[in-house]
Design a protein around this motif. Structure first.
Motif, PDB file in Angstrom:
ATOM      1  N   VAL A 150      -1.816  23.405 -33.536  1.00 39.95           N
ATOM      2  CA  VAL A 150      -2.443  23.416 -32.215  1.00 39.95           C
ATOM      3  C   VAL A 150      -3.031  22.058 -31.864  1.00 39.95           C
ATOM      4  O   VAL A 150      -2.964  21.610 -30.722  1.00 39.95           O
ATOM      5  CB  VAL A 150      -3.548  24.491 -32.191  1.00 39.95           C
ATOM      6  CG1 VAL A 150      -4.268  24.463 -30.870  1.00 39.95           C
ATOM      7  CG2 VAL A 150      -2.961  25.846 -32.457  1.00 39.95           C
ATOM      8  N   GLU A 151      -3.584  21.384 -32.877  1.00 37.90           N
ATOM      9  CA  GLU A 151      -4.215  20.084 -32.626  1.00 37.90           C
ATOM     10  C   GLU A 151      -3.203  19.114 -32.023  1.00 37.90           C
ATOM     11  O   GLU A 151      -3.495  18.387 -31.082  1.00 37.90           O
ATOM     12  CB  GLU A 151      -4.769  19.486 -33.919  1.00 37.90           C
ATOM     13  CG  GLU A 151      -5.873  20.300 -34.571  1.00 37.90           C
ATOM     14  CD  GLU A 151      -5.346  21.381 -35.501  1.00 37.90           C
ATOM     15  OE1 GLU A 151      -4.167  21.763 -35.382  1.00 37.90           O
ATOM     16  OE2 GLU A 151      -6.130  21.854 -36.339  1.00 37.90           O
TER      17      GLU A 151
ATOM     18  N   ALA B 284     -13.497  17.600 -14.753  1.00 38.89           N
ATOM     19  CA  ALA B 284     -13.354  17.422 -16.203  1.00 38.89           C
ATOM     20  C   ALA B 284     -12.457  16.260 -16.598  1.00 38.89           C
ATOM     21  O   ALA B 284     -11.557  16.401 -17.411  1.00 38.89           O
ATOM     22  CB  ALA B 284     -12.878  18.714 -16.844  1.00 38.89           C
TER      23      ALA B 284
ATOM     24  N   GLN C  85       2.224  22.618 -23.398  1.00 40.48           N
ATOM     25  CA  GLN C  85       1.543  22.863 -24.671  1.00 40.48           C
ATOM     26  C   GLN C  85       0.815  24.204 -24.657  1.00 40.48           C
ATOM     27  O   GLN C  85       0.797  24.910 -25.661  1.00 40.48           O
ATOM     28  CB  GLN C  85       0.618  21.692 -25.048  1.00 40.48           C
ATOM     29  CG  GLN C  85      -0.657  21.535 -24.264  1.00 40.48           C
ATOM     30  CD  GLN C  85      -1.850  22.147 -24.966  1.00 40.48           C
ATOM     31  OE1 GLN C  85      -1.683  22.851 -25.952  1.00 40.48           O
ATOM     32  NE2 GLN C  85      -3.026  21.924 -24.434  1.00 40.48           N
ATOM     33  N   LEU C  86       0.269  24.581 -23.493  1.00 43.45           N
ATOM     34  CA  LEU C  86      -0.384  25.893 -23.402  1.00 43.45           C
ATOM     35  C   LEU C  86       0.646  27.006 -23.554  1.00 43.45           C
ATOM     36  O   LEU C  86       0.411  28.010 -24.219  1.00 43.45           O
ATOM     37  CB  LEU C  86      -1.128  26.024 -22.067  1.00 43.45           C
ATOM     38  CG  LEU C  86      -2.337  25.107 -21.922  1.00 43.45           C
ATOM     39  CD1 LEU C  86      -2.834  25.112 -20.489  1.00 43.45           C
ATOM     40  CD2 LEU C  86      -3.445  25.543 -22.848  1.00 43.45           C
ATOM     41  N   ASN C  87       1.832  26.799 -22.934  1.00 43.49           N
ATOM     42  CA  ASN C  87       2.878  27.809 -23.033  1.00 43.49           C
ATOM     43  C   ASN C  87       3.398  27.940 -24.459  1.00 43.49           C
ATOM     44  O   ASN C  87       3.687  29.029 -24.920  1.00 43.49           O
ATOM     45  CB  ASN C  87       4.035  27.464 -22.090  1.00 43.49           C
ATOM     46  CG  ASN C  87       3.825  28.089 -20.729  1.00 43.49           C
ATOM     47  OD1 ASN C  87       4.072  29.266 -20.539  1.00 43.49           O
ATOM     48  ND2 ASN C  87       3.328  27.311 -19.794  1.00 43.49           N
ATOM     49  N   LEU C  88       3.539  26.803 -25.131  1.00 53.43           N
ATOM     50  CA  LEU C  88       4.006  26.841 -26.517  1.00 53.43           C
ATOM     51  C   LEU C  88       3.025  27.618 -27.377  1.00 53.43           C
ATOM     52  O   LEU C  88       3.409  28.416 -28.224  1.00 53.43           O
ATOM     53  CB  LEU C  88       4.171  25.420 -27.064  1.00 53.43           C
ATOM     54  CG  LEU C  88       5.436  24.682 -26.620  1.00 53.43           C
ATOM     55  CD1 LEU C  88       5.403  23.249 -27.108  1.00 53.43           C
ATOM     56  CD2 LEU C  88       6.681  25.388 -27.154  1.00 53.43           C
ATOM     57  N   GLN C  89       1.722  27.377 -27.139  1.00 56.14           N
ATOM     58  CA  GLN C  89       0.707  28.107 -27.906  1.00 56.14           C
ATOM     59  C   GLN C  89       0.805  29.599 -27.648  1.00 56.14           C
ATOM     60  O   GLN C  89       0.764  30.408 -28.572  1.00 56.14           O
ATOM     61  CB  GLN C  89      -0.683  27.631 -27.514  1.00 56.14           C
ATOM     62  CG  GLN C  89      -1.153  26.425 -28.243  1.00 56.14           C
ATOM     63  CD  GLN C  89      -2.670  26.339 -28.178  1.00 56.14           C
ATOM     64  OE1 GLN C  89      -3.376  27.316 -28.411  1.00 56.14           O
ATOM     65  NE2 GLN C  89      -3.180  25.183 -27.848  1.00 56.14           N
ATOM     66  N   ALA C  90       0.927  29.952 -26.372  1.00 56.87           N
ATOM     67  CA  ALA C  90       0.967  31.370 -26.019  1.00 56.87           C
ATOM     68  C   ALA C  90       2.208  32.023 -26.617  1.00 56.87           C
ATOM     69  O   ALA C  90       2.196  33.192 -26.979  1.00 56.87           O
ATOM     70  CB  ALA C  90       0.959  31.540 -24.505  1.00 56.87           C
ATOM     71  N   ALA C  91       3.295  31.249 -26.743  1.00 55.18           N
ATOM     72  CA  ALA C  91       4.515  31.795 -27.315  1.00 55.18           C
ATOM     73  C   ALA C  91       4.458  31.800 -28.839  1.00 55.18           C
ATOM     74  O   ALA C  91       5.371  32.276 -29.498  1.00 55.18           O
ATOM     75  CB  ALA C  91       5.721  30.986 -26.839  1.00 55.18           C
TER      76      ALA C  91
ATOM     77  N   SER D 298      -2.481  20.043 -28.479  1.00 58.19           N
ATOM     78  CA  SER D 298      -3.588  19.745 -27.570  1.00 58.19           C
ATOM     79  C   SER D 298      -3.653  18.270 -27.234  1.00 58.19           C
ATOM     80  O   SER D 298      -3.988  17.889 -26.123  1.00 58.19           O
ATOM     81  CB  SER D 298      -4.917  20.158 -28.190  1.00 58.19           C
ATOM     82  OG  SER D 298      -4.961  21.528 -28.343  1.00 58.19           O
TER      83      SER D 298
ATOM     84  N   THR E 122       0.852  19.107 -20.360  1.00 62.43           N
ATOM     85  CA  THR E 122      -0.334  19.970 -20.426  1.00 62.43           C
ATOM     86  C   THR E 122       0.053  21.439 -20.333  1.00 62.43           C
ATOM     87  O   THR E 122      -0.376  22.269 -21.140  1.00 62.43           O
ATOM     88  CB  THR E 122      -1.299  19.641 -19.267  1.00 62.43           C
ATOM     89  OG1 THR E 122      -1.495  18.238 -19.244  1.00 62.43           O
ATOM     90  CG2 THR E 122      -2.620  20.333 -19.441  1.00 62.43           C
ATOM     91  N   VAL E 123       0.876  21.751 -19.351  1.00 62.05           N
ATOM     92  CA  VAL E 123       1.276  23.144 -19.145  1.00 62.05           C
ATOM     93  C   VAL E 123       2.157  23.618 -20.299  1.00 62.05           C
ATOM     94  O   VAL E 123       2.024  24.733 -20.801  1.00 62.05           O
ATOM     95  CB  VAL E 123       2.006  23.291 -17.798  1.00 62.05           C
ATOM     96  CG1 VAL E 123       2.591  24.674 -17.656  1.00 62.05           C
ATOM     97  CG2 VAL E 123       1.058  23.010 -16.661  1.00 62.05           C
TER      98      VAL E 123
ATOM     99  N   LYS F  40       5.320  27.300 -33.880  1.00 62.73           N
ATOM    100  CA  LYS F  40       4.793  26.931 -35.203  1.00 62.73           C
ATOM    101  C   LYS F  40       4.499  25.443 -35.271  1.00 62.73           C
ATOM    102  O   LYS F  40       4.935  24.736 -36.158  1.00 62.73           O
ATOM    103  CB  LYS F  40       5.820  27.281 -36.289  1.00 62.73           C
ATOM    104  CG  LYS F  40       5.978  28.763 -36.516  1.00 62.73           C
ATOM    105  CD  LYS F  40       5.177  29.242 -37.715  1.00 62.73           C
ATOM    106  CE  LYS F  40       5.324  30.739 -37.916  1.00 62.73           C
ATOM    107  NZ  LYS F  40       4.736  31.528 -36.821  1.00 62.73           N
TER     108      LYS F  40
END
Lengths: 307, 358
Positions: A269-270, A223, A257-263, A273, A254-255, A266
């Protein structure tokens, strides 16, 4: 927002895993570009390595054999690129892009019977004493061997390029192939070897994705990681240790931003990402603004002894 | 890329040799796929539908497909080329193909189009989708019962109604059986990127989620959960049975084959009209994969009972009282959601945290 749910120890641990494929691929490409060849086929060699390594890993039950075979496959594919560009003097950009397409097609052809199969994966290495250290042990010393191999390879590439005669010759070929040729160095042979090394690294990188990080085979699974690897070479201004920084920075964002989302941070998301790409572009701009990019002078130029 | 040129030259050949006579007896059906046919999930099932069409009609039908077509301008070119090469019916199988499908359909009034999961129809464009949210209700129920940390991770793809419906439905039913349950949602902004999906699953697991629901198409989150050892997952779009009986404890399976066969038949008979189809468990478009023994027997029985109730229509997955996230009333006691609201759903229900990106 509950940032306390992000565990920095686990974050750094998964960052290292996430960054390893692009680190390996970028390191290989660095050597190729140092010799004055631009191989845009990293993505194709990676994905071919991914399926070849996976297939051998599944059939033999040994991930180590899988990695070795992935490196061989990546190198073989890059040899096709080498013959086309070095002996038949084809355009490097077009051939590299073609190589990507060939790799993607070839991998999905080989990969058909391997869809939905689980592979043996590398065991995490338990290093005596170090792995048992609090915090640092879990963070840095409980990974699979490939993570350490990739870091060691950075050191080796750096040392070879900087301190050895072979490294000096490689750089000379990349800076001015005519001068190197006049001194009696076999420009084409040296470049082919560099290309083979780059292919082997890309193959390993792909196998790391299919055997460790994901670990399974799906079509198109790299990808775009190969393209990121290419960007990181420029990002690093063709310096091995900066490749490490670049890859870990990219993997880290990368990691994170995923963790921030999961937590439940505020932050839109865009923005999260696109942050890895945004930061990569930002750093590229800053480096370019300084003027000295450090690109090998003969990068992408075709060499023919009679001209 | 290669296949595209192939299609173009095929189109040119058909035109040059006046392939009309050749094309007349065979119905040509095109499929546009968003991922590779080997993704093990969404596109895999659509391709199974395509193969079923071939098996059913044999020589009377010819199918063509193109995989991994990006949503947007590229898809418009792919559809145009399929239409030019003589396709009679084209299935476009991702939400993001909605506007391209409408645009291309306007240029080819004689070609029939079928767009999956969208809401824009035209005289020659039908829409079809499955009520995946019915499956999500069952998943939510099992998830709520199975979680020990009360934290459920959800890997979402894009903020579109279909995905939001799934999150809401799963949340409502998890909350019903476990009032302490919390959802952590990651928007991956991709349908298919195994490495990213694996990272997302990893991030959720590291933050304490012990059930992972996914609305992305690859099996990577399953593998991440398996590596973690104590995390429950559900197959998405396809059964993903190779990860059963644990971590994969059940799945939502899309079954497009009967619908595809119906529609191709309609084109052959000349009875095709623009329709809007939205079938669920009852019609068989959504199937629930076998619930494994990792699920306690009583929970399994409840889940199966819910499946039956959803199938015969005696229970609707969105039955009031349900409030919206801001606390305003959406559905009163006993009221069920109408299809219009569901089709355009753009809000979370009460209790979910975070905002839907727009």
């Amino acid at each position: 927002m509950d940032l306390s749910s992000i565990n920095p120890i686990l974050l750094i641990a998964s960052l290292m895993v996430s960054a390893t494929p692009i680190l390996l691929a970028a390191l290989g490409e660095l050597v190729v570009e140092k010799s004055g060849v631009l191989n845009l086929g990293v993505e194709g060699m990676m994905i071919t390595g991914a399926i070849c390594g996976f297939a051998i890993g599944v059939n033999t039950g040994s991930p180590v054999l899988g990695f070795m075979f992935a490196a061989i496959c990546g190198a073989l594919l890059s040899l096709a690129f080498g013959i086309l560009t070095q002996y038949l003097l084809s355009n490097q950009v077009a051939t590299g892009l073609g190589l990507t397409l060939v790799g993607l097609g070839l991998s999905s052809l080989i990969g058909k019977p391997y869809e939905g199969i689980k592979s043996p994966t590398l065991q995490k290495m338990e290093i005596p004493i170090l792995s048992d250290l609090p915090i640092v042990g879990r963070m840095l010393f409980s990974h699979d061997p490939m993570v350490y191999f990739s870091i060691a390879l950075v050191a080796v590439v750096w040392a070879v390029l900087k301190y050895t005669r072979a490294g000096l010759i490689l750089r000379a070929v990349g800076e001015s192939h005519d001068a190197a040729h006049a001194l009696g160095y076999k420009v084409v042979r040296i470049r082919i070897m560099a290309i083979l090394f780059g292919g082997a690294c890309a193959g390993l990188a792909g196998a790391y994705i299919s055997l460790v990080r994901v670990p399974q085979w799906t079509e198109g699974m790299t990808a775009g990681a190969g393209w990121i690897a290419l960007a990181i070479v420029v990002f690093a201004s063709w310096k091995p240790w900066r490749i490490l920084i670049g890859a870990y920075l990219f993997g880290g964002v990368t990691v994170l931003q995923l963790n921030l989302q999961a937590a439940g941070a505020k932050v839109p998301v865009e923005v999260l990402s696109m942050s890895p790409y945004l930061i990569t572009i930002l750093v590229l701009v800053i480096i370019s603004a300084r003027g000295n990019h450090g690109a090998p002078a003969a990068l992408g130029k075709i060499f023919h002894a009679s001209r | 890329m290669k296949r595209r040129t192939l299609l173009a030259s095929a189109a040119a050949l058909t035109l040059a040799f006046g392939g009309a006579a050749f094309a007349e007896d065979k119905t040509k059906v095109g499929f546009v796929f968003v991922g590779p046919v080997g993704d093990g999930g969404w596109t895999y099932e659509h391709n199974k539908g395509r193969l079923a069409v071939e098996a059913h009609f044999g020589d009377k039908v010819e199918t063509v497909f193109q995989e991994s077509v990006p949503e947007g301008a590229d898809s418009e070119r792919v559809m145009t080329q399929m239409a030019l090469s003589g396709a009679d019916l084209i299935f476009t199988t991702s939400f993001g193909y909605m506007d391209p499908t409408i645009n291309v359909a306007a240029k080819f009034p004689d070609v029939k189009f079928e767009h999956a999961t969208g809401y824009k129809q035209a005289d020659n464009v039908s829409v079809y989708s499955a009520r995946f949210y019915e499956g999500r209700a069952i998943q939510g129920h099992i998830a709520g019962k199975m979680t020990k940390t009360n934290k459920i991770g959800y890997i979402a793809s894009f903020p579109i109604p279909e995905v939001i419906r799934g999150i809401n439905s799963a949340y409502i039913h998890a909350k019903k059986v476990n009032p302490d349950v919390e959802f952590s949602i990651i928007w991956a902004y991709t349908w298919f990127d195994p490495a990213k999906e694996a990272d997302a699953a990893q991030a959720l697991i590291e933050q304490g989620a012990d059930v992972i629901l996914q609305h992305t198409d690859s099996t990577a989150p399953q593998a991440a959960a398996e590596a973690a050892g104590n995390v429950v997952t559900f197959g998405q779009a396809s059964d993903m049975a190779e990860f059963g009986p644990f971590p994969r404890v059940s799945s939502i399976i899309d079954d497009w084959a009967p619908y595809y066969i119906d529609r191709v038949q309609a084109v052959m008979d000349g009875t095709w009209t623009s329709t809007s189809t939205w079938d669920g468990i009852g019609a068989g478009m959504v199937a629930i994969g076998e619930i494994s023994d990792a699920v306690p027997a009583d929970v399994k029985a409840e889940a199966l009972a819910m499946q039956d109730a959803l199938a015969d229509g005696s229970y609707h997955a969105f039955t009031g009282p349900i409030n919206k996230q801001d606390g305003t009333v959406w559905l009163a006691e006993g009221e069920t959601a109408d299809d219009g609201t569901l089709a355009g759903m753009s809000f979370y229900v009460e209790g979910l945290t975070g905002e839907i990106p727009n």
